[in-house]
Design a protein around this motif. Structure first.
Motif, PDB file in Angstrom:
ATOM      1  N   ALA A 387      12.565   9.410   4.378  1.00  0.00           N
ATOM      2  CA  ALA A 387      12.909   9.182   2.971  1.00  0.00           C
ATOM      3  C   ALA A 387      11.826   8.367   2.276  1.00  0.00           C
ATOM      4  O   ALA A 387      11.467   8.650   1.118  1.00  0.00           O
ATOM      5  N   VAL A 388      11.295   7.364   2.957  1.00  0.00           N
ATOM      6  CA  VAL A 388      10.229   6.560   2.352  1.00  0.00           C
ATOM      7  C   VAL A 388       8.984   7.405   2.136  1.00  0.00           C
ATOM      8  O   VAL A 388       8.347   7.347   1.078  1.00  0.00           O
ATOM      9  N   TRP A 389       8.616   8.217   3.141  1.00  0.00           N
ATOM     10  CA  TRP A 389       7.443   9.081   2.968  1.00  0.00           C
ATOM     11  C   TRP A 389       7.650  10.046   1.806  1.00  0.00           C
ATOM     12  O   TRP A 389       6.714  10.291   1.011  1.00  0.00           O
ATOM     13  N   ALA A 390       8.839  10.621   1.692  1.00  0.00           N
ATOM     14  CA  ALA A 390       9.099  11.554   0.596  1.00  0.00           C
ATOM     15  C   ALA A 390       8.939  10.867  -0.746  1.00  0.00           C
ATOM     16  O   ALA A 390       8.332  11.415  -1.677  1.00  0.00           O
ATOM     17  N   ALA A 391       9.461   9.648  -0.852  1.00  0.00           N
ATOM     18  CA  ALA A 391       9.341   8.915  -2.110  1.00  0.00           C
ATOM     19  C   ALA A 391       7.887   8.581  -2.416  1.00  0.00           C
ATOM     20  O   ALA A 391       7.449   8.648  -3.566  1.00  0.00           O
ATOM     21  N   LEU A 392       7.112   8.239  -1.370  1.00  0.00           N
ATOM     22  CA  LEU A 392       5.713   7.865  -1.587  1.00  0.00           C
ATOM     23  C   LEU A 392       4.848   9.072  -1.941  1.00  0.00           C
ATOM     24  O   LEU A 392       3.992   9.010  -2.825  1.00  0.00           O
ATOM     25  N   LEU A 393       5.059  10.184  -1.243  1.00  0.00           N
ATOM     26  CA  LEU A 393       4.219  11.353  -1.464  1.00  0.00           C
ATOM     27  C   LEU A 393       4.587  12.106  -2.736  1.00  0.00           C
ATOM     28  O   LEU A 393       3.742  12.779  -3.340  1.00  0.00           O
ATOM     29  N   LEU A 394       5.838  11.999  -3.139  1.00  0.00           N
ATOM     30  CA  LEU A 394       6.280  12.705  -4.336  1.00  0.00           C
ATOM     31  C   LEU A 394       6.403  11.787  -5.542  1.00  0.00           C
ATOM     32  O   LEU A 394       6.682  12.251  -6.648  1.00  0.00           O
ATOM     33  N   GLY A 395       6.189  10.478  -5.335  1.00  0.00           N
ATOM     34  CA  GLY A 395       6.399   9.513  -6.406  1.00  0.00           C
ATOM     35  C   GLY A 395       5.157   9.284  -7.240  1.00  0.00           C
ATOM     36  O   GLY A 395       4.280  10.140  -7.371  1.00  0.00           O
ATOM     37  N   ALA A 396       5.063   8.067  -7.746  1.00  0.00           N
ATOM     38  CA  ALA A 396       3.983   7.733  -8.689  1.00  0.00           C
ATOM     39  C   ALA A 396       2.626   7.797  -7.997  1.00  0.00           C
ATOM     40  O   ALA A 396       2.480   7.459  -6.831  1.00  0.00           O
ATOM     41  N   ARG A 397       1.622   8.198  -8.721  1.00  0.00           N
ATOM     42  CA  ARG A 397       0.279   8.344  -8.174  1.00  0.00           C
ATOM     43  C   ARG A 397      -0.284   7.005  -7.698  1.00  0.00           C
ATOM     44  O   ARG A 397      -1.019   6.933  -6.724  1.00  0.00           O
ATOM     45  N   ARG A 398       0.054   5.936  -8.385  1.00  0.00           N
ATOM     46  CA  ARG A 398      -0.498   4.644  -7.998  1.00  0.00           C
ATOM     47  C   ARG A 398       0.023   4.207  -6.630  1.00  0.00           C
ATOM     48  O   ARG A 398      -0.633   3.471  -5.905  1.00  0.00           O
ATOM     49  N   ILE A 399       1.234   4.666  -6.245  1.00  0.00           N
ATOM     50  CA  ILE A 399       1.783   4.317  -4.941  1.00  0.00           C
ATOM     51  C   ILE A 399       1.096   5.137  -3.859  1.00  0.00           C
ATOM     52  O   ILE A 399       0.738   4.630  -2.811  1.00  0.00           O
ATOM     53  N   ARG A 400       0.883   6.402  -4.109  1.00  0.00           N
ATOM     54  CA  ARG A 400       0.278   7.275  -3.101  1.00  0.00           C
ATOM     55  C   ARG A 400      -1.129   6.827  -2.736  1.00  0.00           C
ATOM     56  O   ARG A 400      -1.614   7.111  -1.659  1.00  0.00           O
ATOM     57  N   ALA A 401      -1.799   6.127  -3.659  1.00  0.00           N
ATOM     58  CA  ALA A 401      -3.191   5.778  -3.420  1.00  0.00           C
ATOM     59  C   ALA A 401      -3.357   4.739  -2.314  1.00  0.00           C
ATOM     60  O   ALA A 401      -4.394   4.685  -1.678  1.00  0.00           O
ATOM     61  N   ASP A 402      -2.365   3.898  -2.074  1.00  0.00           N
ATOM     62  CA  ASP A 402      -2.510   2.791  -1.142  1.00  0.00           C
ATOM     63  C   ASP A 402      -1.943   3.190   0.220  1.00  0.00           C
ATOM     64  O   ASP A 402      -0.736   3.159   0.429  1.00  0.00           O
ATOM     65  N   VAL A 403      -2.813   3.547   1.138  1.00  0.00           N
ATOM     66  CA  VAL A 403      -2.382   4.036   2.441  1.00  0.00           C
ATOM     67  C   VAL A 403      -1.705   2.936   3.247  1.00  0.00           C
ATOM     68  O   VAL A 403      -0.643   3.146   3.849  1.00  0.00           O
ATOM     69  N   THR A 404      -2.313   1.754   3.292  1.00  0.00           N
ATOM     70  CA  THR A 404      -1.767   0.696   4.136  1.00  0.00           C
ATOM     71  C   THR A 404      -0.415   0.208   3.626  1.00  0.00           C
ATOM     72  O   THR A 404       0.475  -0.106   4.424  1.00  0.00           O
ATOM     73  N   LEU A 405      -0.237   0.148   2.315  1.00  0.00           N
ATOM     74  CA  LEU A 405       1.071  -0.225   1.776  1.00  0.00           C
ATOM     75  C   LEU A 405       2.108   0.842   2.116  1.00  0.00           C
ATOM     76  O   LEU A 405       3.259   0.530   2.439  1.00  0.00           O
ATOM     77  N   SER A 406       1.713   2.097   2.050  1.00  0.00           N
ATOM     78  CA  SER A 406       2.628   3.174   2.423  1.00  0.00           C
ATOM     79  C   SER A 406       3.044   3.057   3.879  1.00  0.00           C
ATOM     80  O   SER A 406       4.223   3.167   4.215  1.00  0.00           O
ATOM     81  N   LEU A 407       2.076   2.809   4.769  1.00  0.00           N
ATOM     82  CA  LEU A 407       2.401   2.662   6.188  1.00  0.00           C
ATOM     83  C   LEU A 407       3.304   1.453   6.426  1.00  0.00           C
ATOM     84  O   LEU A 407       4.227   1.510   7.246  1.00  0.00           O
ATOM     85  N   ALA A 408       3.049   0.357   5.717  1.00  0.00           N
ATOM     86  CA  ALA A 408       3.890  -0.830   5.878  1.00  0.00           C
ATOM     87  C   ALA A 408       5.323  -0.531   5.479  1.00  0.00           C
ATOM     88  O   ALA A 408       6.274  -0.933   6.169  1.00  0.00           O
ATOM     89  N   ALA A 409       5.507   0.175   4.362  1.00  0.00           N
ATOM     90  CA  ALA A 409       6.859   0.498   3.901  1.00  0.00           C
ATOM     91  C   ALA A 409       7.568   1.425   4.882  1.00  0.00           C
ATOM     92  O   ALA A 409       8.756   1.238   5.190  1.00  0.00           O
ATOM     93  N   VAL A 410       6.863   2.417   5.399  1.00  0.00           N
ATOM     94  CA  VAL A 410       7.457   3.365   6.339  1.00  0.00           C
ATOM     95  C   VAL A 410       7.857   2.668   7.634  1.00  0.00           C
ATOM     96  O   VAL A 410       8.985   2.838   8.145  1.00  0.00           O
TER      97      VAL A 410
END
Length: 448
Positions: A387-410
């Motif tokens: 669910a977190v990956w779906a929100a990150l990959l389909l959400g706002a562009r500014r969120i998708r840009a930060d890989v390490t923040l995405s990994l931390a959230a997941v």
């Protein structure tokens, strides 16, 4: 910026959650975990550049709320006066020495936060030396902390030097029968012997090798922690990146993780190397990404990060050119120990993970809710991560840009909903948050 402050709050809160009860479930630890989750959510929705009002709210109000939650817990004095777990049996002189070194570390972090450029550099270098010496002291003070992870790594390397594949050997059970059943589940320990071989992936085995040759695999673990902090701090030097590196070095759980010899510092090193390659050595980035994904079993959840790391514009051919060397790297790091021993590898490193029992002492919401049939909820952490990956990959562009923040959230979602979640897992999340903090503070995030 507001995002940077929020990430710092999340990392500190996770460190306090682990410190409260040595990474196990307690009311205060759960409160700190919840604060970390809220701070990460705030970091995901706050703009990169922040804003004065948002920065004040995140940097001032949220820590006050966290402090208020701690004040309600009777273990408050424990955080201030109790001896750290690894040093519980230290002599009074040694313990005073430890407290003095810790105070020096706190002072150095403060100098990084408020000092000028030269002061920051010198303070960070001194912090690296101080924490390295503390880690070395802990390793020497406790040659055997009584944990199975250290047994697995030491015995696997001893067997490998004797010519045996680490996935084909068996280990003695280091625990009493009642503890063994709680840790491994029924039927795993038979006659005092554990029915599996090396329970991790080959990359962690290789990285532990230098430490074993020095007499203790924990030397490799300490080197991985220090190396990760250096990569985070020096990839894009700034006050924020040095503070992020200091968060890794001075986290309340860092000496505990060092003492226990967990393999998660190797995972953090792989992630930090990805962070370094993305900004300083882009030609090595596919190979670094492949190593990251095969560093530990749960890092299979990081596979969608390849979509964020691949060059833009993202097209099938571009993605294939990035994924191919990543997959080749993962195969080269894994197959040498697997070929010819596939069944032993699957039994020890893959199937064993699905047989791990529900731990009522895990620092997770699943353990807090204590379902009557926890086996029915094994899908929950995977659903949370998806669910977190779906929100990150389909959400706002500014969120998708930060890989390490995405990994931390997941990873935070995965561990916080898991049947097993302890200090080593959250230490990895702290490191991921530090990477994200360094990126946010250095204004490194690039639009997808």
């Amino acid at each position: 910026p507001a995002r940077c402050a929020s990430l710092a709050v999340a990392a500190v809160a996770l460190g306090l959650a682990v410190e409260d009860h040595f990474g196990e479930l307690s009311p205060a630890a759960l409160a700190w975990l919840t604060l970390a989750v809220l701070a990460v959510l705030a970091a995901l929705v706050l703009p990169r550049g922040g804003g004065r009002v948002a920065a004040i709210v995140v940097a001032s109000v949220v820590p006050v709320v966290g402090a208020a939650a701690l004040l309600r817990d009777p273990l408050l004095t424990g955080l201030l006066t109790a001896r750290p777990g690894p040093l519980g049996d230290a002599t009074p002189f040694a313990y005073r020495l430890f407290l003095g070194a810790s105070a020096v570390g706190a002072l150095l972090v403060g100098l990084i936060a408020v000092g000028g450029e030269r002061t920051q550099r010198r303070a960070f270098a001194a912090l690296v030396v101080t924490q390295s010496l503390l880690g070395a002291w802990v390793i020497g003070a406790l040659p055997w902390p009584g944990i199975d992870v250290l047994l697995f790594q030491q015995e696997s390397w001893r067997a490998a030097i004797d010519g045996h594949n680490p996935y084909t050997i068996l280990f003695r059970d280091p625990y009493r029968p009642d503890v063994s059943t709680r840790v491994y589940g029924p039927g795993v320990s038979v006659g005092g012997v554990l029915r599996f071989g090396y329970p991790y992936l080959p990359l962690t085995f290789f990285l532990a090798g230098p430490g074993y040759l020095l007499g203790d695999v924990r030397w490799s673990s300490l080197a991985a922690i220090v190396g990760s902090a250096l990569l985070i701090a020096l990839t894009r030097p700034s006050r924020a990146s040095r503070l992020a590196g200091a968060l890794v070095l001075a986290s309340p759980s860092v000496l505990f993780v060092t003492c226990m010899g967990w393999s998660d510092p190797y995972v953090l090193l792989a992630v930090a190397f990805v962070y370094f390659c993305r900004h300083r050595a882009p030609r090595l980035l596919p190979f670094a990404a492949g190593a990251m994904i095969v560093s530990k079993q749960y890092m299979i959840l990081a596979t969608p990060a390849l979509l964020l790391l691949a060059p833009r514009p993202l097209r099938p051919r571009t993605l294939a050119r990035f994924v191919a060397p990543a997959a080749l790297t993962g195969a080269l790091l894994t197959l040498p120990l697997v070929v010819g021993h596939v069944r032993a590898f699957l039994r020890s490193a893959i199937f064993l993970q699905f047989h791990q029992p529900f731990r009522a002492d895990a620092l997770s919401y699943l353990a807090w809710l204590a379902p009557s049939d926890p086996g029915r909820w094994t899908w929950l952490p995977f659903a949370g991560a998806a669910a977190v990956w779906a929100a990150l990959l389909l959400g706002a562009r500014r969120i998708r840009a930060d890989v390490t923040l995405s990994l931390a959230a997941v990873m935070l979602a995965f561990f916080a909903l898991n049947k097993q979640a302890f200090a080593n897992y959250y230490f990895l999340v702290i490191g991921l948050l530090a990477c994200a903090m360094a990126a946010a503070g250095s204004d490194e995030a690039q639009p997808a």
